[in-house]
Design an enzyme around this catalytic site. Structure first.
Site, PDB file in Angstrom:
ATOM      1  N   TRP A  92       0.838  -1.205   0.000  1.00 32.08           N
ATOM      2  CA  TRP A  92       0.000   0.000   0.000  1.00 32.08           C
ATOM      3  C   TRP A  92       0.873   1.256   0.000  1.00 32.08           C
ATOM      4  O   TRP A  92       1.857   1.338   0.743  1.00 32.08           O
ATOM      5  CB  TRP A  92      -0.915  -0.013   1.223  1.00 32.08           C
ATOM      6  N   ASN A 203      -7.844  -0.104  -3.381  1.00 28.52           N
ATOM      7  CA  ASN A 203      -8.076  -1.482  -2.993  1.00 28.52           C
ATOM      8  C   ASN A 203      -9.552  -1.691  -2.655  1.00 28.52           C
ATOM      9  O   ASN A 203     -10.093  -1.037  -1.767  1.00 28.52           O
ATOM     10  CB  ASN A 203      -7.228  -1.846  -1.770  1.00 28.52           C
ATOM     11  N   GLU A 204     -10.200  -2.553  -3.428  1.00 32.88           N
ATOM     12  CA  GLU A 204     -11.560  -3.020  -3.175  1.00 32.88           C
ATOM     13  C   GLU A 204     -12.587  -1.900  -3.004  1.00 32.88           C
ATOM     14  O   GLU A 204     -13.189  -1.737  -1.934  1.00 32.88           O
ATOM     15  CB  GLU A 204     -11.575  -3.976  -1.979  1.00 32.88           C
ATOM     16  N   GLU A 317      -5.315 -11.159  -5.031  1.00 35.10           N
ATOM     17  CA  GLU A 317      -5.453 -11.545  -3.623  1.00 35.10           C
ATOM     18  C   GLU A 317      -6.273 -12.824  -3.557  1.00 35.10           C
ATOM     19  O   GLU A 317      -7.321 -12.921  -4.197  1.00 35.10           O
ATOM     20  CB  GLU A 317      -6.226 -10.490  -2.802  1.00 35.10           C
ATOM     21  N   TRP A 358      -2.498 -14.213   0.039  1.00 36.95           N
ATOM     22  CA  TRP A 358      -2.626 -13.371   1.236  1.00 36.95           C
ATOM     23  C   TRP A 358      -2.538 -14.280   2.448  1.00 36.95           C
ATOM     24  O   TRP A 358      -3.248 -15.271   2.527  1.00 36.95           O
ATOM     25  CB  TRP A 358      -3.979 -12.668   1.239  1.00 36.95           C
TER      26      TRP A 358
END
Length: 714
Positions: A92, A203-204, A317, A358
């Site tokens: 990140w 992210n998501e 992921e 993950w």
């Protein structure tokens, strides 16, 4: 040679540095290439990389492995990743803990945290591991979508992240800052660094009932990123749900279920010409669709989308829960077998380019007790049977590599950065100075590159370091060996038993630099924020022996308060000889209400050090110390008691253990729960600010800064 002269020399010679060229990862004919070689991926996701690499004294989702620092752990993980044959890692481009925020307010960045990201990228470069970075995240409070909503005066709720002009502009400015960041270690601008393989927009992303808003946001942000950085690949970063493209049947649990209301449409979201590849996730436990048929079809459907769009695809992921009582490790292994079997079949066809699991835990890392401790729900140790399956898959992936058909132009490349080897201390790697001009001090104690012996402390100096044996140890060759005084140390500190705390604990003593339990904080967060290990107390897990040694090193120390559960101590001066019994501290997890023990404090008195024989550091601090007097507390623990109240409770006894002060969530202490998007972490903090089960202590609200001089010589 002086530092300024060395800087000039390095800058003059930097253009002449000879190093192997590094190529950007590109897309050619629907596949990834590096130079003119096909680039397939077996890799992993790593949470809190920025924090760990910066040297943050603690992490929230999992502990730092015992006996290591964050940068050391990241470096060793990259060592092991390279050894395992991994070629990519996802992380990140922001932090996830409010206490260690990269961006604390709009446009205000913590340079220490940014240098952590610099360090991680430079170490990844050395290990030839390419990195995918996400600009922001749907889930955490720090660095996430809701933070931009909070910062924008015209935004009010989560969906506004995708539509509000203020929130969008704040996001754009963060993207601009990251892309134009100059790496403080190797001098590379991020946009010009081939170590970065790609960016994720977010992210998501989730936006209930607003797929058009998400689509419009992607169509705006993807070209914006490309306008700033044409060197790197770009993807969205979403789970991969469907809504507007007519593929709802492929969602977890089938059509007409919750996924189609989450705002994503995988196929349409990746149509933009500014999106270079498709990436999707797989969380069958969280989505409550754990059948083999769904897992296989989920992978096939997304690869089919890549074929339709003519773009490569990554399973970015995936993970499987392991918990006491089930699911079991055997179930995880079967799931990985299914995933890798399907992925390998499709990779042979060319559109699917790899998979990233993950998540990887270093041996010794511990998840919060909320996730069962150990590796938690999703963590994988290298000794696990699952890791053997990952290695087998990696061998398969590496066997696919080879020349890219028809490639004649390898694309742009970048040479290696200048070397600062001349500044190394006794030629030891990772010591001395760094930076494009070799003029930035390396804190070898934070990086764990000094090599100080066991039973000795590390003290950073400008351009170097000093190692010092602890009291009652002496140097013998290159090791610190115990003296006869060590055997007498236990008898010199006595306690009346667990729970017996000095009724008046006296003054706090600054924890000495280089003492066992002292940890440097290059992020500066200890002095600015709440911090579970405390500004004055030990910052690392300690034993009673460690506290005895620290007290021996600290001027004015004649006692200490210790909690064996929290593995923390506070050094004291002139406490009362009378003790008062303090009950066990009970903490409660914020998300589940589960109670757990925060241990019992007790006071240890020195039999050889008398009150007032030397002045305490509280009376002799430097002018830049923030002198906030504490009224005889052990730690001013923040604890949520089982009173059913929605308000938080600051527990603050008159001696520092349990006097209740109630405050709202937006009051004295900001709540620090971070829930990772897929339930991977569900980072749960007890109301004392301690990560449940992580071995960290209750929050110490003392705001006195660390005095690195501390009065003893290295």
């Amino acid at each position: 040679m002086g530092r300024s002269a060395r800087s000039i020399l390095v800058l003059l010679l930097s253009a002449a540095v000879i190093a192997s060229a590094e190529h950007f990862i590109r897309v050619e004919n629907g596949q990834f290439v590096k130079g003119c070689e096909k680039f397939f991926i077996s890799g992993w996701n790593q949470w809190e990389v920025c924090e760990a690499s910066a040297g943050a004294p603690e992490l929230i989702a999992a502990t730092i492995a015992p006996g290591k620092t964050g940068p050391q752990m990241v470096r060793e993980m990259l060592d092991m990743g390279q050894d395992a044959g991994f070629h990519a890692m996802r992380a990140w481009a922001h932090t996830v803990s409010p206490d260690f925020a990269l961006q604390s307010s709009p446009g205000v960045y913590n340079e220490g945290m940014f240098r952590g990201l610099d360090y991680f990228l430079d170490e990844a470069r050395k290990h030839d591991i390419r990195v995918i970075l996400s600009f922001t995240d749907n889930w955490p409070k720090a660095g996430g979508a809701d933070e931009y909503v909070k910062w924008s005066p015209s935004a009010g709720s989560h969906p506004d992240f995708f539509t509000d002009e203020g929130a969008k502009n704040l996001y754009k400015e963060h993207v601009r800052t990251v892309i134009n960041r100059v790496n403080s270690i190797n001098g590379r601008v991020y946009r010009d660094d081939p170590t970065i393989m790609a960016w994720n927009l977010i992210n998501e992303p989730r936006c209930t009932g607003c797929p058009d808003a998400v689509q419009a946001w992607i169509d705006e942000m993807a070209p914006f990123v490309k306008s700033l950085d044409s060197n790197h690949l770009l993807s969205v970063g979403e789970e991969g749900f469907y809504s507007t493209s007519g593929k709802n049947y492929a969602n977890p649990q089938g059509a007409n279920r919750w996924p189609e209301w989450e705002g994503q449409d995988f196929l349409n979201n990746h149509r933009s010409p500014a999106i270079d590849f498709l990436s999707f996730h797989s969380w069958i436990d969280n989505w409550e669709d754990v059948t083999e048929s769904f897992q296989r079809s989920w992978i096939r459907e997304h690869v089919a989308d890549g074929k339709e769009l003519g773009k490569p695809v990554i399973l970015q992921e995936f993970g499987k829960i392991v918990q006491p009582g089930g699911p079991s490790m055997d179930e995880r292994n079967r799931f990985f077998d299914i995933v890798y079997d399907e992925v390998q079949t499709l990779m042979k066809e060319g559109t699917l380019m790899g998979a990233m699991f993950w998540q990887w835990y270093d041996n010794g890392q511990e998840a919060p007790e909320e996730e069962g401790g150990g590796a938690g729900k999703y963590g994988i140790y290298r000794d696990d049977a699952t890791f053997g399956k990952i290695r087998t898959f990696t061998d398969f992936v590496n066997g696919l590599s080879g020349p890219a058909a028809g490639c004649t132009d390898p694309g742009p490349s970048v040479g290696g950065p200048p070397s600062c080897e001349d500044s190394r201390v006794n030629g030891r790697p990772g010591t001395g100075l760094e930076g494009p001009g070799c003029d930035i001090d390396i804190n070898e104690c934070v990086r764990a590159t000094a090599g100080c012996p066991k039973n000795g402390g590390c003290i950073n100096t400008d351009g170097g370091f000093e190692c010092q044996c602890y009291p009652t140890f002496e140097l013998n060759g290159d090791i610190c060996v115990p003296t006869a005084d060590l055997l007498r140390l236990d008898s010199q500190y006595v306690s009346k038993g667990a729970g017996e705390v000095a009724c008046d604990e006296g003054d706090n003593i600054q924890f000495p630099v280089g003492a066992p339990g002292f940890v440097y904080d290059p992020t500066g967060s200890v002095d600015r924020n709440k911090f579970t290990k405390g500004r004055l107390g030990s910052r690392d897990d300690v034993s009673t022996r460690d506290c005895q040694l620290a007290c021996e090193m600290a001027e004015g120390c004649d006692s200490f308060s210790y909690n064996p559960t929290l593995k923390q101590c506070f050094l004291k001066s002139c406490p009362s000889k009378e003790t008062c019994y303090k009950d066990e501290l009970i903490c409660t997890a914020k998300t589940t209400g589960k109670s757990f023990s925060c241990g019992i404090w007790e006071t240890y008195y020195s039999q050889t050090r008398s009150c007032g024989s030397v002045s305490s550091s509280e009376n002799g601090g430097s002018e830049d110390e923030v002198a906030v007097e504490e009224e005889n507390e052990v730690s001013e623990n923040v604890v949520l008691e089982e009173n059913g109240s929605s308000e938080e409770v600051l527990v603050e006894e008159e001696n520092g253990v349990a006097e209740e002060v109630v405050f709202e969530e937006n009051g004295i202490a900001e709540e620090t729960v971070v829930e990772e998007e897929n339930g991977v972490a569900e980072e749960v903090f007890s109301e004392n600010g301690a990560s449940e089960g992580s071995g960290v202590a209750a929050d110490d609200v003392v705001t006195e800064s660390i005095n690195s001089g501390s009065g003893f010589e290295g």
